[in-house]
Design a protein around this motif. Structure first.
Motif, PDB file in Angstrom:
ATOM      1  N   GLY A  68       5.933   5.223  -8.176  1.00 49.25           N
ATOM      2  CA  GLY A  68       6.472   3.873  -8.096  1.00 49.25           C
ATOM      3  C   GLY A  68       7.149   3.436  -9.380  1.00 49.25           C
ATOM      4  O   GLY A  68       7.085   2.260  -9.754  1.00 49.25           O
ATOM      5  N   GLY A  69       7.774   4.392 -10.069  1.00 50.89           N
ATOM      6  CA  GLY A  69       8.507   4.068 -11.286  1.00 50.89           C
ATOM      7  C   GLY A  69       7.665   3.997 -12.545  1.00 50.89           C
ATOM      8  O   GLY A  69       8.196   3.766 -13.639  1.00 50.89           O
ATOM      9  N   GLU A  70       6.346   4.208 -12.416  1.00 50.09           N
ATOM     10  CA  GLU A  70       5.465   4.144 -13.589  1.00 50.09           C
ATOM     11  C   GLU A  70       4.870   5.514 -13.881  1.00 50.09           C
ATOM     12  O   GLU A  70       4.469   6.238 -12.965  1.00 50.09           O
ATOM     13  N   ASP A  71       4.766   5.851 -15.163  1.00 55.60           N
ATOM     14  CA  ASP A  71       4.191   7.122 -15.585  1.00 55.60           C
ATOM     15  C   ASP A  71       2.688   6.956 -15.731  1.00 55.60           C
ATOM     16  O   ASP A  71       2.204   6.393 -16.715  1.00 55.60           O
ATOM     17  N   ILE A  72       1.929   7.450 -14.755  1.00 59.05           N
ATOM     18  CA  ILE A  72       0.480   7.255 -14.783  1.00 59.05           C
ATOM     19  C   ILE A  72      -0.180   8.091 -15.875  1.00 59.05           C
ATOM     20  O   ILE A  72      -1.317   7.811 -16.265  1.00 59.05           O
ATOM     21  N   ALA A  73       0.533   9.113 -16.391  1.00 63.05           N
ATOM     22  CA  ALA A  73      -0.028   9.940 -17.455  1.00 63.05           C
ATOM     23  C   ALA A  73      -0.289   9.120 -18.719  1.00 63.05           C
ATOM     24  O   ALA A  73      -1.111   9.497 -19.553  1.00 63.05           O
ATOM     25  N   GLY A  74       0.400   7.991 -18.844  1.00 71.31           N
ATOM     26  CA  GLY A  74       0.206   7.147 -20.014  1.00 71.31           C
ATOM     27  C   GLY A  74      -0.698   5.957 -19.775  1.00 71.31           C
ATOM     28  O   GLY A  74      -0.849   5.099 -20.660  1.00 71.31           O
ATOM     29  N   PHE A  75      -1.324   5.886 -18.603  1.00 67.27           N
ATOM     30  CA  PHE A  75      -2.177   4.750 -18.274  1.00 67.27           C
ATOM     31  C   PHE A  75      -3.464   4.764 -19.091  1.00 67.27           C
ATOM     32  O   PHE A  75      -4.032   5.822 -19.377  1.00 67.27           O
ATOM     33  N   SER A  76      -3.955   3.568 -19.410  1.00 68.24           N
ATOM     34  CA  SER A  76      -5.275   3.423 -20.009  1.00 68.24           C
ATOM     35  C   SER A  76      -6.324   3.694 -18.936  1.00 68.24           C
ATOM     36  O   SER A  76      -6.011   3.786 -17.743  1.00 68.24           O
ATOM     37  N   ALA A  77      -7.594   3.787 -19.337  1.00 67.55           N
ATOM     38  CA  ALA A  77      -8.676   4.027 -18.378  1.00 67.55           C
ATOM     39  C   ALA A  77      -8.729   2.900 -17.339  1.00 67.55           C
ATOM     40  O   ALA A  77      -8.960   3.150 -16.153  1.00 67.55           O
ATOM     41  N   ARG A  78      -8.493   1.657 -17.776  1.00 70.55           N
ATOM     42  CA  ARG A  78      -8.529   0.527 -16.852  1.00 70.55           C
ATOM     43  C   ARG A  78      -7.389   0.601 -15.841  1.00 70.55           C
ATOM     44  O   ARG A  78      -7.583   0.374 -14.649  1.00 70.55           O
ATOM     45  N   ARG A  79      -6.184   0.931 -16.325  1.00 70.03           N
ATOM     46  CA  ARG A  79      -5.034   1.048 -15.429  1.00 70.03           C
ATOM     47  C   ARG A  79      -5.223   2.203 -14.449  1.00 70.03           C
ATOM     48  O   ARG A  79      -4.832   2.114 -13.288  1.00 70.03           O
ATOM     49  N   LEU A  80      -5.813   3.299 -14.923  1.00 72.37           N
ATOM     50  CA  LEU A  80      -6.069   4.433 -14.029  1.00 72.37           C
ATOM     51  C   LEU A  80      -7.052   4.051 -12.928  1.00 72.37           C
ATOM     52  O   LEU A  80      -6.903   4.453 -11.776  1.00 72.37           O
ATOM     53  N   ALA A  81      -8.070   3.267 -13.286  1.00 73.01           N
ATOM     54  CA  ALA A  81      -9.051   2.823 -12.292  1.00 73.01           C
ATOM     55  C   ALA A  81      -8.367   1.957 -11.236  1.00 73.01           C
ATOM     56  O   ALA A  81      -8.636   2.092 -10.032  1.00 73.01           O
ATOM     57  N   GLU A  82      -7.465   1.073 -11.663  1.00 77.43           N
ATOM     58  CA  GLU A  82      -6.699   0.254 -10.724  1.00 77.43           C
ATOM     59  C   GLU A  82      -5.817   1.125  -9.830  1.00 77.43           C
ATOM     60  O   GLU A  82      -5.717   0.896  -8.621  1.00 77.43           O
ATOM     61  N   TYR A  83      -5.201   2.109 -10.446  1.00 81.89           N
ATOM     62  CA  TYR A  83      -4.339   3.044  -9.701  1.00 81.89           C
ATOM     63  C   TYR A  83      -5.144   3.754  -8.617  1.00 81.89           C
ATOM     64  O   TYR A  83      -4.683   3.872  -7.466  1.00 81.89           O
ATOM     65  N   ARG A  84      -6.330   4.211  -8.955  1.00 84.20           N
ATOM     66  CA  ARG A  84      -7.167   4.924  -7.986  1.00 84.20           C
ATOM     67  C   ARG A  84      -7.622   4.000  -6.861  1.00 84.20           C
ATOM     68  O   ARG A  84      -7.809   4.442  -5.728  1.00 84.20           O
ATOM     69  N   ARG A  85      -7.822   2.739  -7.154  1.00 84.78           N
ATOM     70  CA  ARG A  85      -8.292   1.799  -6.131  1.00 84.78           C
ATOM     71  C   ARG A  85      -7.176   1.339  -5.213  1.00 84.78           C
ATOM     72  O   ARG A  85      -7.422   1.041  -4.048  1.00 84.78           O
ATOM     73  N   ARG A  86      -5.947   1.262  -5.730  1.00 86.03           N
ATOM     74  CA  ARG A  86      -4.901   0.554  -4.992  1.00 86.03           C
ATOM     75  C   ARG A  86      -3.713   1.397  -4.548  1.00 86.03           C
ATOM     76  O   ARG A  86      -3.010   1.009  -3.620  1.00 86.03           O
ATOM     77  N   ARG A  87      -3.470   2.531  -5.202  1.00 79.59           N
ATOM     78  CA  ARG A  87      -2.227   3.238  -4.908  1.00 79.59           C
ATOM     79  C   ARG A  87      -2.417   4.632  -4.333  1.00 79.59           C
ATOM     80  O   ARG A  87      -1.515   5.177  -3.699  1.00 79.59           O
ATOM     81  N   VAL A  88      -3.573   5.224  -4.582  1.00 81.29           N
ATOM     82  CA  VAL A  88      -3.857   6.540  -3.997  1.00 81.29           C
ATOM     83  C   VAL A  88      -5.246   6.535  -3.380  1.00 81.29           C
ATOM     84  O   VAL A  88      -6.101   5.735  -3.750  1.00 81.29           O
ATOM     85  N   SER A  89      -5.456   7.436  -2.435  1.00 77.84           N
ATOM     86  CA  SER A  89      -6.783   7.681  -1.870  1.00 77.84           C
ATOM     87  C   SER A  89      -6.960   9.187  -1.771  1.00 77.84           C
ATOM     88  O   SER A  89      -6.001   9.917  -1.500  1.00 77.84           O
ATOM     89  N   ILE A  90      -8.183   9.642  -1.988  1.00 78.28           N
ATOM     90  CA  ILE A  90      -8.467  11.078  -1.947  1.00 78.28           C
ATOM     91  C   ILE A  90      -9.506  11.378  -0.868  1.00 78.28           C
ATOM     92  O   ILE A  90     -10.537  10.716  -0.781  1.00 78.28           O
TER      93      ILE A  90
END
Length: 225
Positions: A68-90
């Motif tokens: 979605g235009g954002e580089d998740i490799a540079g996310f903080s731990a908090r942003r990664l947690a949000e990413y896992r909750r809202r943008r991907v599912s495993i």
């Protein structure tokens, strides 16, 4: 279709004491919205490491993962947690359902952890689409492996993820349940336009996807529709 994921020169090196193991060595590809991609390869090829990085469960040594235009490799731990909750599912091979919760509670848990409510209408719609609406108040121990995997898929779909990641989703199922689960994933892709990236070692399972990426020694060996 529009691009939903871009992976650029992704590398992952694991260091244990004085030794290094390269799991990913310069992986690059893009995925369009609505694609169903199977990532195949033998054990140690890097496919699971790739999936875990895409899911924000692991971080790369270098390279970019743009969602979605954002580089998740540079996310903080908090942003990664949000990413896992809202943008991907495993979806995992062994379901990862909590034994003390019934199907309803297991499926809605990701939304509750994110402070969101799940309407009964949406829950029943997802359970019905997977053929487990009658199992709503059953516990994992009261269900077959195939039913548990359906519940795990329901939990992954309930958040309406941008990308659904599946890590050997049929690896613990017999041939009948494998065929049924793959039909359900294909239906989610075709009916709802759900983007799916699935890791598997089974070429028959991979054949259900619209595109196959084959990995070897941490690199992409083949990528074809």
């Amino acid at each position: 279709m529009s691009e939903i994921l871009r992976v650029e020169n992704l590398k992952k090196v694991y260091k244990v004491y004085d030794s290094e193991t390269t799991a990913l060595n310069g992986v690059s590809f893009t995925v369009e919205k609505g694609e169903f991609v199977a990532v195949v390869g033998t054990s140690g090829s890097g496919k699971s490491t790739l999936l875990h990085i895409l899911g924000g469960v692991d971080t790369p040594t270098s390279g970019r993962v743009i969602v979605g235009g954002e580089d998740i490799a540079g996310f903080s731990a908090r942003r990664l947690a949000e990413y896992r909750r809202r943008r991907v599912s495993i979806i995992y091979q062994f379901y990862n359902l909590l034994p003390m919760l019934n199907v309803r509670s297991n499926v809605t848990l990701p939304l509750e952890l994110d402070g969101r409510k799940c309407s009964d209408k949406k829950l029943l719609s997802v359970l019905k689409s997977l053929g487990i609406e009658e199992k709503e108040f059953h516990y994992p121990s009261q269900m077959s492996g195939g039913e548990q995997q359906r519940a795990a898929i329901a939990r992954a779909l309930i958040t309406s993820p941008a990308i659904l990641l599946a890590d050997e989703p049929t690896g613990n199922l017999d041939s009948k349940n494998t065929a049924e689960v793959m039909s359900l994933l294909a239906e989610a892709n075709e009916r709802d336009g759900q983007t799916i990236i699935m890791v598997t070692h089974d070429m028959d399972v991979a054949a259900r996807a619209g595109r196959v990426i084959e990995m070897m020694d941490g690199m992409i060996f083949r990528d074809e529709s």
